[in-house]
Design a protein around this motif. Structure first.
Motif, short mmCIF file in Angstrom:
data_model
loop_
_atom_site.label_atom_id
_atom_site.label_comp_id
_atom_site.label_asym_id
_atom_site.label_seq_id
_atom_site.Cartn_x
_atom_site.Cartn_y
_atom_site.Cartn_z
N ASP A 208 20.57 -12.98 -25.63
CA ASP A 208 21.14 -13.07 -24.14
C ASP A 208 20.00 -13.20 -23.22
O ASP A 208 20.07 -13.82 -22.12
N SER A 209 18.64 -12.93 -23.68
CA SER A 209 17.43 -12.96 -22.94
C SER A 209 17.00 -14.57 -22.70
O SER A 209 17.16 -15.53 -23.53
N LYS A 210 16.91 -14.86 -21.48
CA LYS A 210 16.30 -16.11 -21.28
C LYS A 210 14.75 -16.35 -21.64
O LYS A 210 14.11 -15.36 -21.79
N ALA A 211 14.26 -17.46 -21.59
CA ALA A 211 12.84 -17.52 -22.03
C ALA A 211 11.96 -16.72 -21.27
O ALA A 211 12.11 -16.78 -19.71
N PRO A 212 10.89 -16.02 -21.68
CA PRO A 212 10.00 -15.33 -20.66
C PRO A 212 9.52 -15.90 -19.39
O PRO A 212 9.05 -17.06 -19.64
N SER A 213 9.27 -15.51 -18.35
CA SER A 213 8.69 -16.07 -17.26
C SER A 213 7.95 -15.11 -16.33
O SER A 213 8.17 -13.86 -16.62
N GLY A 214 6.97 -15.19 -15.63
CA GLY A 214 6.53 -14.26 -14.83
C GLY A 214 5.16 -13.82 -15.59
O GLY A 214 4.87 -14.16 -16.67
N ASP A 215 4.32 -12.94 -14.73
CA ASP A 215 3.14 -12.39 -15.23
C ASP A 215 3.16 -11.13 -16.00
O ASP A 215 3.62 -9.96 -15.63
N TYR A 216 3.17 -11.22 -17.26
CA TYR A 216 3.48 -10.18 -18.39
C TYR A 216 2.41 -9.03 -18.32
O TYR A 216 2.67 -7.71 -18.15
N GLN A 217 0.97 -9.48 -18.02
CA GLN A 217 0.00 -8.41 -17.58
C GLN A 217 0.27 -7.57 -16.41
O GLN A 217 -0.16 -6.46 -16.43
N GLU A 218 0.96 -8.31 -15.60
CA GLU A 218 1.10 -7.82 -14.36
C GLU A 218 2.19 -6.61 -14.30
O GLU A 218 2.15 -5.45 -13.68
N PHE A 219 3.20 -6.94 -15.17
CA PHE A 219 4.30 -5.98 -15.40
C PHE A 219 3.67 -4.67 -16.18
O PHE A 219 4.04 -3.81 -15.68
N LEU A 220 2.66 -4.98 -17.05
CA LEU A 220 1.94 -3.74 -17.65
C LEU A 220 1.22 -2.93 -16.80
O LEU A 220 1.23 -1.65 -16.86
N ASN A 221 0.53 -3.34 -15.83
CA ASN A 221 -0.34 -3.06 -14.78
C ASN A 221 0.40 -2.16 -13.83
O ASN A 221 0.04 -1.37 -13.17
N GLY A 222 1.88 -2.44 -13.80
CA GLY A 222 2.61 -1.72 -12.69
C GLY A 222 3.16 -0.24 -13.34
O GLY A 222 3.96 0.27 -12.79
N GLU A 223 2.53 -0.02 -14.72
CA GLU A 223 2.86 1.31 -15.09
C GLU A 223 1.65 2.07 -15.57
O GLU A 223 0.89 1.48 -16.08
N VAL A 224 1.65 3.39 -15.19
CA VAL A 224 0.30 4.08 -15.43
C VAL A 224 0.10 4.14 -16.72
O VAL A 224 -0.91 4.43 -17.30
N ARG A 225 1.20 4.16 -17.80
CA ARG A 225 0.90 4.35 -19.26
C ARG A 225 -0.03 3.18 -19.83
O ARG A 225 -0.42 3.25 -20.69
N TYR A 226 0.20 2.12 -19.14
CA TYR A 226 -0.85 1.00 -19.27
C TYR A 226 -2.12 1.02 -18.39
O TYR A 226 -3.06 0.71 -18.73
N ASN A 227 -1.82 1.10 -17.24
CA ASN A 227 -2.58 0.98 -16.06
C ASN A 227 -3.93 1.89 -16.30
O ASN A 227 -5.27 1.55 -16.27
N SER A 228 -3.62 3.15 -16.63
CA SER A 228 -4.62 4.22 -16.81
C SER A 228 -5.54 3.94 -17.93
O SER A 228 -6.78 4.23 -17.79
N LEU A 229 -5.53 3.08 -19.10
CA LEU A 229 -6.30 2.82 -19.88
C LEU A 229 -7.21 1.64 -19.32
O LEU A 229 -8.19 1.59 -19.59
N MET A 230 -6.54 0.70 -18.53
CA MET A 230 -7.38 -0.35 -17.78
C MET A 230 -8.34 0.29 -17.12
O MET A 230 -9.42 -0.21 -16.92
N ARG A 231 -8.01 1.21 -16.30
CA ARG A 231 -9.03 1.98 -15.67
C ARG A 231 -9.95 3.16 -16.04
O ARG A 231 -11.29 2.99 -15.94
N SER A 232 -9.66 3.62 -17.54
CA SER A 232 -10.81 4.27 -18.25
C SER A 232 -11.45 3.45 -19.26
O SER A 232 -12.65 3.84 -19.67
N ASN A 233 -10.95 2.35 -19.87
CA ASN A 233 -11.58 1.52 -20.87
C ASN A 233 -11.18 0.08 -20.48
O ASN A 233 -10.23 -0.31 -21.57
N PRO A 234 -11.63 -0.53 -19.51
CA PRO A 234 -11.26 -2.03 -19.49
C PRO A 234 -11.23 -2.90 -20.55
O PRO A 234 -10.31 -3.66 -20.85
N GLU A 235 -12.31 -2.67 -21.29
CA GLU A 235 -12.59 -3.41 -22.43
C GLU A 235 -11.65 -3.57 -23.58
O GLU A 235 -11.09 -4.44 -24.19
N LYS A 236 -11.38 -2.21 -23.96
CA LYS A 236 -10.50 -2.02 -24.83
C LYS A 236 -9.04 -2.30 -24.32
O LYS A 236 -8.01 -2.80 -25.04
N ALA A 237 -8.72 -1.99 -23.24
CA ALA A 237 -7.37 -2.33 -22.47
C ALA A 237 -6.96 -3.78 -22.70
O ALA A 237 -5.94 -4.17 -23.00
#
Length: 211
Positions: A150-179
């Protein structure tokens, strides 16, 4: 729980062949006991016992359950009609049924706030983070398509979606390379999952989408 310590029980119930309906609210963590990491937790997400981002990919419970009966993945905020249709089909199916519903929770740390959980579900499906589909073995017995993506082909910025949640964004802030490494892996796994679901369309002779 359903993916992890409770999976044996879920598997046992579905394997019974009885007319039982199961709905799993997939929060991707142990949300009722503080947000611990689970087999439902995707790659790169920060949770208790995975403070540096989970290294392994999410368990595919839907595919395991397809050997038993009806299976659907839904996200009400992304497609209300598909969610209602799946629930009605699961209830009507004369055997075990499993619905896995995407359920944003407080542990996700949605930057927009929990009041926008339905919007977050819509973004999850739009970007290809979550996929909505229905698998109905009863249709195959009637010579019809058993699997519908039922889902259409993905569109939009996947990484931006991840960045919109602290569970992902906090790793980007603490360890950008690993994130960056883990988030790229997360996106690659999501793309591979979508390709796999498209192969099921061919396998079960279904149309890609139903209008």
């Amino acid at each position: 729980w359903a993916y992890d310590i409770g999976f044996g029980g879920v598997d046992h119930v579905l394997a019974s062949g009885k007319d039982i309906n199961v709905m799993v609210f997939d929060t991707e963590v142990y949300s009722n006991t503080g947000g611990q990491s689970s087999k439902a937790t995707p790659t790169g997400a920060v949770a208790q016992f995975a403070a540096g981002g989970k290294e392994t990919k999410k368990k595919d419970m839907a595919s395991i359950a397809m050997s038993y009966g009806y299976v659907a993945q839904i996200a009400m905020g992304a497609d209300y009609n598909q969610a209602v249709k799946a629930i009605a089909e699961a209830e009507a199916y004369p055997g075990p049924s499993l619905i896995i519903a995407y359920a944003p929770c407080i542990n996700h740390g949605i930057k927009k706030g929990m009041s926008k959980a339905q919007t977050e579900e819509q973004l999850a499906v739009q970007t290809g983070y979550w996929h909505c589909f229905r698998f109905n073995p009863a249709l195959a017995a009637e010579g019809k398509s058993a699997f519908t993506l039922d889902s259409k082909a993905p569109s939009g910025d996947y990484q931006e979606f991840l960045n919109g949640e602290v569970r992902y964004n906090s790793l980007m802030r603490s360890n950008p390379e690993k994130a960056k490494k883990l988030f790229a892996k997360n996106e690659a796994e999501a793309k591979a999952r979508y390709e796999y679901l498209n192969k099921l369309i061919t396998l079960y002779g279904a149309n890609k989408t139903e209008e």
